[in-house]
Design a protein around this motif. Structure first.
Motif, mmCIF file in Angstrom:
data_model
loop_
_atom_site.group_PDB
_atom_site.id
_atom_site.type_symbol
_atom_site.label_atom_id
_atom_site.label_comp_id
_atom_site.label_asym_id
_atom_site.label_seq_id
_atom_site.Cartn_x
_atom_site.Cartn_y
_atom_site.Cartn_z
ATOM 1 N N VAL A 1 0.861 -1.180 0.000
ATOM 2 C CA VAL A 1 0.000 0.000 0.000
ATOM 3 C C VAL A 1 0.898 1.231 0.000
ATOM 4 O O VAL A 1 1.685 1.440 0.922
ATOM 5 C CB VAL A 1 -0.927 0.005 1.238
ATOM 6 C CG1 VAL A 1 -1.819 1.250 1.212
ATOM 7 C CG2 VAL A 1 -1.780 -1.255 1.268
ATOM 8 N N GLU A 2 0.813 2.007 -1.070
ATOM 9 C CA GLU A 2 1.643 3.197 -1.205
ATOM 10 C C GLU A 2 1.194 4.321 -0.269
ATOM 11 O O GLU A 2 2.001 5.107 0.209
ATOM 12 C CB GLU A 2 1.603 3.698 -2.654
ATOM 13 C CG GLU A 2 2.467 2.896 -3.611
ATOM 14 C CD GLU A 2 3.936 3.217 -3.434
ATOM 15 O OE1 GLU A 2 4.381 4.293 -3.871
ATOM 16 O OE2 GLU A 2 4.645 2.392 -2.819
ATOM 17 N N GLY A 3 -0.099 4.374 -0.020
ATOM 18 C CA GLY A 3 -0.627 5.426 0.841
ATOM 19 C C GLY A 3 -2.138 5.337 0.893
ATOM 20 O O GLY A 3 -2.755 4.500 0.227
ATOM 21 N N PHE A 4 -2.727 6.176 1.683
ATOM 22 C CA PHE A 4 -4.190 6.178 1.770
ATOM 23 C C PHE A 4 -4.686 7.604 1.987
ATOM 24 O O PHE A 4 -3.955 8.481 2.445
ATOM 25 C CB PHE A 4 -4.693 5.257 2.885
ATOM 26 C CG PHE A 4 -4.225 5.631 4.266
ATOM 27 C CD1 PHE A 4 -4.907 6.571 5.036
ATOM 28 C CD2 PHE A 4 -3.102 5.040 4.808
ATOM 29 C CE1 PHE A 4 -4.485 6.911 6.299
ATOM 30 C CE2 PHE A 4 -2.661 5.360 6.088
ATOM 31 C CZ PHE A 4 -3.354 6.307 6.826
ATOM 32 N N LYS A 5 -5.960 7.795 1.626
ATOM 33 C CA LYS A 5 -6.600 9.102 1.764
ATOM 34 C C LYS A 5 -7.937 8.902 2.466
ATOM 35 O O LYS A 5 -8.799 8.176 1.964
ATOM 36 C CB LYS A 5 -6.811 9.727 0.382
ATOM 37 C CG LYS A 5 -7.553 11.055 0.418
ATOM 38 C CD LYS A 5 -7.793 11.552 -1.016
ATOM 39 C CE LYS A 5 -8.594 12.840 -1.018
ATOM 40 N NZ LYS A 5 -8.894 13.292 -2.401
ATOM 41 N N GLU A 6 -8.083 9.549 3.617
ATOM 42 C CA GLU A 6 -9.345 9.487 4.356
ATOM 43 C C GLU A 6 -10.267 10.566 3.808
ATOM 44 O O GLU A 6 -9.989 11.765 3.928
ATOM 45 C CB GLU A 6 -9.097 9.678 5.844
ATOM 46 C CG GLU A 6 -8.287 8.527 6.447
ATOM 47 C CD GLU A 6 -7.947 8.771 7.906
ATOM 48 O OE1 GLU A 6 -7.417 9.862 8.211
ATOM 49 O OE2 GLU A 6 -8.204 7.879 8.730
ATOM 50 N N LEU A 7 -11.371 10.139 3.199
ATOM 51 C CA LEU A 7 -12.266 11.091 2.540
ATOM 52 C C LEU A 7 -12.951 12.023 3.530
ATOM 53 O O LEU A 7 -13.364 13.135 3.163
ATOM 54 C CB LEU A 7 -13.314 10.336 1.716
ATOM 55 C CG LEU A 7 -12.771 9.419 0.608
ATOM 56 C CD1 LEU A 7 -13.926 8.793 -0.167
ATOM 57 C CD2 LEU A 7 -11.858 10.180 -0.345
ATOM 58 N N ASP A 8 -13.105 11.568 4.762
ATOM 59 C CA ASP A 8 -13.764 12.421 5.749
ATOM 60 C C ASP A 8 -12.775 13.199 6.611
ATOM 61 O O ASP A 8 -13.148 13.770 7.642
ATOM 62 C CB ASP A 8 -14.691 11.597 6.640
ATOM 63 C CG ASP A 8 -13.931 10.495 7.383
ATOM 64 O OD1 ASP A 8 -12.709 10.341 7.154
ATOM 65 O OD2 ASP A 8 -14.565 9.783 8.190
ATOM 66 N N ALA A 9 -11.491 13.189 6.199
ATOM 67 C CA ALA A 9 -10.524 13.994 6.938
ATOM 68 C C ALA A 9 -10.935 15.466 6.861
ATOM 69 O O ALA A 9 -11.353 15.963 5.801
ATOM 70 C CB ALA A 9 -9.124 13.807 6.342
ATOM 71 N N ASP A 10 -10.859 16.174 7.955
ATOM 72 C CA ASP A 10 -11.165 17.600 8.045
ATOM 73 C C ASP A 10 -12.661 17.890 7.880
ATOM 74 O O ASP A 10 -13.042 19.031 7.580
ATOM 75 C CB ASP A 10 -10.378 18.413 7.003
ATOM 76 C CG ASP A 10 -8.885 18.128 7.061
ATOM 77 O OD1 ASP A 10 -8.386 17.905 8.185
ATOM 78 O OD2 ASP A 10 -8.240 18.121 6.003
ATOM 79 N N LEU A 11 -13.505 16.863 8.033
ATOM 80 C CA LEU A 11 -14.961 17.078 7.996
ATOM 81 C C LEU A 11 -15.527 16.746 9.370
ATOM 82 O O LEU A 11 -15.321 15.638 9.884
ATOM 83 C CB LEU A 11 -15.612 16.196 6.922
ATOM 84 C CG LEU A 11 -15.156 16.416 5.475
ATOM 85 C CD1 LEU A 11 -15.859 15.444 4.539
ATOM 86 C CD2 LEU A 11 -15.406 17.854 5.033
ATOM 87 N N GLY B 1 -18.521 25.290 15.211
ATOM 88 C CA GLY B 1 -17.417 24.472 15.717
ATOM 89 C C GLY B 1 -17.030 23.330 14.804
ATOM 90 O O GLY B 1 -16.051 22.625 15.058
ATOM 91 N N GLY B 2 -17.799 23.123 13.748
ATOM 92 C CA GLY B 2 -17.466 22.062 12.801
ATOM 93 C C GLY B 2 -16.415 22.494 11.785
ATOM 94 O O GLY B 2 -15.930 23.633 11.807
ATOM 95 N N ARG B 3 -16.059 21.565 10.864
ATOM 96 C CA ARG B 3 -15.032 21.871 9.865
ATOM 97 C C ARG B 3 -15.447 21.371 8.495
ATOM 98 O O ARG B 3 -16.133 20.354 8.368
ATOM 99 C CB ARG B 3 -13.695 21.213 10.232
ATOM 100 C CG ARG B 3 -12.968 21.853 11.408
ATOM 101 C CD ARG B 3 -11.636 21.135 11.651
ATOM 102 N NE ARG B 3 -11.849 19.723 11.896
ATOM 103 C CZ ARG B 3 -10.886 18.802 11.780
ATOM 104 N NH1 ARG B 3 -9.685 19.162 11.382
ATOM 105 N NH2 ARG B 3 -11.135 17.528 12.040
ATOM 106 N N VAL B 4 -15.018 22.115 7.471
ATOM 107 C CA VAL B 4 -15.142 21.677 6.087
ATOM 108 C C VAL B 4 -13.738 21.536 5.505
ATOM 109 O O VAL B 4 -12.763 22.059 6.055
ATOM 110 C CB VAL B 4 -15.987 22.645 5.238
ATOM 111 C CG1 VAL B 4 -17.425 22.629 5.692
ATOM 112 C CG2 VAL B 4 -15.407 24.048 5.287
ATOM 113 N N ALA B 5 -13.641 20.815 4.362
ATOM 114 C CA ALA B 5 -12.320 20.479 3.819
ATOM 115 C C ALA B 5 -11.678 21.629 3.065
ATOM 116 O O ALA B 5 -10.456 21.748 3.021
ATOM 117 C CB ALA B 5 -12.428 19.261 2.899
ATOM 118 N N GLY B 6 -12.490 22.489 2.404
ATOM 119 C CA GLY B 6 -11.886 23.531 1.590
ATOM 120 C C GLY B 6 -12.876 24.580 1.169
ATOM 121 O O GLY B 6 -13.968 24.711 1.741
ATOM 122 N N GLY B 7 -12.480 25.338 0.116
ATOM 123 C CA GLY B 7 -13.316 26.427 -0.355
ATOM 124 C C GLY B 7 -14.285 25.987 -1.425
ATOM 125 O O GLY B 7 -14.517 24.801 -1.650
#
Length: 806
Positions: A33-43, A96-102
């Motif tokens: 496994v080269e790497g992984f991406k958590e789709l809900d990171a920063d949400l 207090g919540g978070r979104v991933a970007g603009g």
């Protein structure tokens, strides 16, 4: 290769691991496994909200004030979105919540953007409504997303529910580095099988149910494969009454998770099955196929074809095409044609799943300048036994999604069925390879987890056809090691018998040749094995010389390196010339290198590669110095017989009066001589040069390193010197032949010690003197015995016209 964790869990339902645990364990069992991406990171703190009331902002024309029900309460949110309306259900990030970007695609911010309550133009706002871009994805992955504005959920969505869950973003996408011999892992099913074995969980592959009505597919289409070498299997089914519409959300989400944009149900099904089974598929509008036929055959040189992307491409005779009764409709394994694409008006389609030759697909893809996801998979070499299973899976999805009516039966042209590979199994040998003590039962348990069967009667492991990497016991040992755990294999010292290492006999002979040359002042040189055809003219070779029958190189660096050499002289003479032009004096070089003699041209079998021991020199030294080096070599390798020299060598590149074939036991084993003055001039060597070439394959059978002890002689030797007047045309070798033949059993040795030509010798003659030694092993020789032997020698010499000098 990418897969999402949720898709893997569909086939390994009991899998419960973190992304990092999955990464580490899969990598240790061989699926890197080269790497992984958590789709809900920063949400964070994002729920489904429903707008109950919308009012204009008192101080801003472009803003509205919304009362949003989030399930537990109603909150006020100020927004500038144009597509909101009362009753709309949408993702809401709370205070207090978070979104991933603009708002723009790709505007992810490390750590996300924290949302706080505040005032917009004087009106309080307690959260924010989200677009797909702000959630870290794109409109391509969520085609239902408005062009500009907030994402709108369907009307039946539960208010207050986890919006991230509904959007399929509570997921992890893993990126793998799959080796080319593990074609089975270029599919989600293959990765899931490995994951189940790694974590010791049950693997539940997709259950494919039987599909099709009572009709016969053969009544709809005819298929023929003209080139079965490039298309080992071709499967086809027909679907009628097709309905093109968006795919269900679960299918869209799975495709989106691995970076594939959902398009419509039929396209999505082919993409889904390609990812799930690793089997590319293609769909044709059956009504556009002339004669309702499919013919798999090669294109013609210069054929033009327009692919689905609208580009016209030029084919050649090596490109495999999918054709109908009149025209080409697709490039096999690469891309379909614009003339048979599925449009919104299509009613009946042909589903294709085939197995094409991987090497041909790779070369064809390069030639036509088009590489696709499908060609990338075919290049690896697919399992033909997977094609029908994938096709049936696609038809099952067609029925489940209501995308059409599957016609009964299937067309399956399978020229040569691929059978499973049977590998002899020996647990003891595997343990010796690995340095472990694993029981046979444990090993068979590892094999069972990855669908390897075992034949107890023959003690063979049966590798399924999707495993292209299992052929020998070492491959089975690798399977055992990766599931036993490389980290569990104990550290052990290498074991084995200590043996005395030595060079093979052939290399020992070649080493002696190098040693003798260097002892005699020669330095080693190396030259290319590929040369120019002009070499033959430089060496003055006749037009009918066998040496001109050289092997041509298919992809030469240039004309000067376009043939394999048939003689080693060009390299040697070039090196001597280089040294001469750089004013190096007294140069001596040697080379050990092959020449390449074809059995016939063009080549039908491998050429005869013959090692040549080549010596070259100029400066101090002459013909006899070179001859001495050759004789020293022969003596060192145990060739005790007397070599002979035939001056009638007939070498065009050597001086006609200063050349000789070297003969041993009646065979020509090499030649030596002075370089022909014209050849020396062509190469730019301004003084006499000498060469010797020994054919090592002819010499090695006579060589030996065995030495027998002979005791010191107990009885005295008797020496007789003779001086002879010899015709000039008589060679010393002829004299020695007579002495050896007539000397009898007591002849021990003979030695040439004088040659004289001058006024005291009559014209046309020369004086030659020999010392001849006789000795008996069991007695002292009597004069009569010696005299008899000498008389025989003198009698034989007289037959050659030789007289004793008086």
């Amino acid at each position: 290769m990418d897969t999402s964790l949720s898709w893997i869990k569909a086939y390994v339902p009991d899998l419960d691991v973190t992304a990092q645990e999955y990464t580490d364990a899969m990598t240790l069992t061989g699926t890197k496994v080269e790497g992984f991406k958590e789709l809900d990171a920063d949400l964070d703190k994002i729920v489904v909200g429903q707008i109950e009331k919308i009012e204009k902002h008192p101080d801003a024309d472009k803003l509205v004030v919304c009362q949003v029900n989030i399930g537990t309460e109603v909150v006020q949110i100020v927004t500038g979105a144009k597509n909101v309306f009362e009753g709309a259900k949408l993702p809401v990030v709370l205070d207090g919540g978070r979104v991933a970007g603009g708002h723009e695609p790709g505007q992810r911010v490390a750590g996300g953007i924290k949302i706080k309550k505040g005032k917009l133009r004087g009106v309080a706002s307690y959260g924010m409504m989200c677009s797909i871009e702000e959630l870290g994805s794109t409109k391509e992955m969520y085609p239902e997303q408005p062009e500009n504005g907030i994402y709108i959920f369907p009307e039946d969505t539960e208010v207050g529910a986890d919006a991230i869950e509904l959007l399929g973003l509570h997921d992890v996408v893993f990126e793998y580095e799959i080796t080319s011999n593990r074609v089975d892992c270029y599919s989600v099913v293959g990765i899931a099988r490995e994951a189940a074995a790694t974590f010791n969980k049950e693997f539940k592959p997709p259950v494919v149910t039987e599909t099709g009505n009572d009709e016969d597919v053969n009544d709809y289409v005819k298929v023929s494969v003209e080139n079965t070498d490039l298309c080992s299997r071709y499967c086809a089914r027909v679907v009628k009454n097709i309905k093109i519409e968006p795919s269900p959300k679960w299918l869209q989400r799975r495709l989106s998770s691995v970076g594939i944009r959902p398009i419509n149900n039929l396209v999505d099904i082919t993409n889904y099955v390609m990812e799930e089974y690793g089997q590319p598929m293609h769909a044709y509008d059956l009504d556009t196929l002339a004669g309702h036929q499919i013919v798999v055959k090669n294109a013609q040189d210069g054929d033009k074809f327009v692919t689905l992307d609208g580009q016209e491409r030029t084919m050649d005779k090596d490109v495999l095409m999918i054709c109908d009764g009149e025209k080409a409709v697709g490039i096999a394994g690469i891309m379909g044609g614009e003339n048979s694409m599925i449009t919104d008006s299509a009613k009946t389609m042909l589903f294709e799943a085939a197995c094409f030759d991987g090497v041909n697909i790779r070369k064809s893809s390069k030639r036509v300048g088009l590489r696709t996801d499908a060609s990338g998979k075919f290049e690896k070499g697919l399992d033909p036994n997977n094609a029908m299973a994938a096709l049936n899976r696609a038809c099952q999805l067609v029925e489940e999604l209501g995308a059409g009516e599957v016609v009964g039966g299937a067309i399956d042209i399978y020229s040569k069925k691929k059978e499973p590979v049977r590998v002899p199994f020996d647990a003891e040998k595997i343990n010796r390879m690995l340095g472990t003590n694993i029981s046979e039962e444990d090993m068979l348990g590892y094999f069972k987890k990855i669908d390897l069967d075992y034949d107890a009667e023959t003690k063979e492991v049966i590798a399924p056809t999707f495993r292209h990497d299992l052929f020998r016991l070492a491959d089975l040992a690798e399977e055992v090691a990766r599931f036993f755990g490389y980290e569990n294999i104990p550290t052990t010292l290498p074991s084995g018998e200590a043996t005395t290492g030595k060079l093979p006999f052939k290399l020992r002979i070649e080493q002696v040749a190098s040693d003798i040359a260097e002892f005699c002042g020669f330095s080693q040189g190396m030259s290319y094995s590929f040369e120019s055809p002009k070499v033959f003219d430089k060496l003055l070779l006749p037009e009918d010389s066998k040496l001109r029958n050289a092997i041509s190189i298919m992809n030469p660096l240039g004309e000067d390196y376009s043939i394999m050499r048939t003689t080693s002289l060009n390299g040697m003479l070039t090196s001597l010339a280089t040294n001469y032009n750089r004013r190096n004096k007294n140069v001596r070089l040697y080379e050990m290198g092959n020449i390449y003699i074809p059995q016939e041209l063009p080549l039908t079998e491998l050429p005869d590669e013959r090692m040549q021991f080549t010596l070259g020199m100029y400066g101090d030294g002459d013909f006899f110095n070179m001859k001495g080096v050759v004789e020293e070599f022969f003596e060192k390798i145990g060739m005790k017989g007397r070599e002979k020299y035939d001056p009638n060598a007939g070498k065009s590149f050597l001086h006609p009066g200063r050349q000789a074939n070297i003969i041993y036991d009646g065979k020509v084993v090499g030649y030596l001589g002075e370089v022909h003055p014209e050849v020396a001039d062509i190469y730019g060597i301004g003084e006499r040069a000498y060469v010797a070439v020994l054919d090592m394959p002819e010499i090695i059978p006579y060589a030996t390193f065995d030495r027998k002890y002979t005791g010191i002689a107990k009885y005295p030797a008797v020496t007789r010197d003779i001086s002879m007047v010899v015709p000039k045309e008589i060679l010393v070798g002829q004299i020695e032949d007579v002495i050896e033949k007539k000397g009898g059993a007591h002849l021990e040795s003979f030695n040439l010690f004088d040659i004289y030509e001058g006024a005291q010798i009559k014209a046309g003659f020369k004086s030659v003197a020999y010392s001849i030694v006789f000795r008996a092993k069991d007695k002292t020789l009597e004069e009569a015995e010696i005299t008899a032997a000498m008389d025989r020698i003198l009698s034989g010499l007289e037959e050659l016209g030789i007289e004793l000098r008086k």
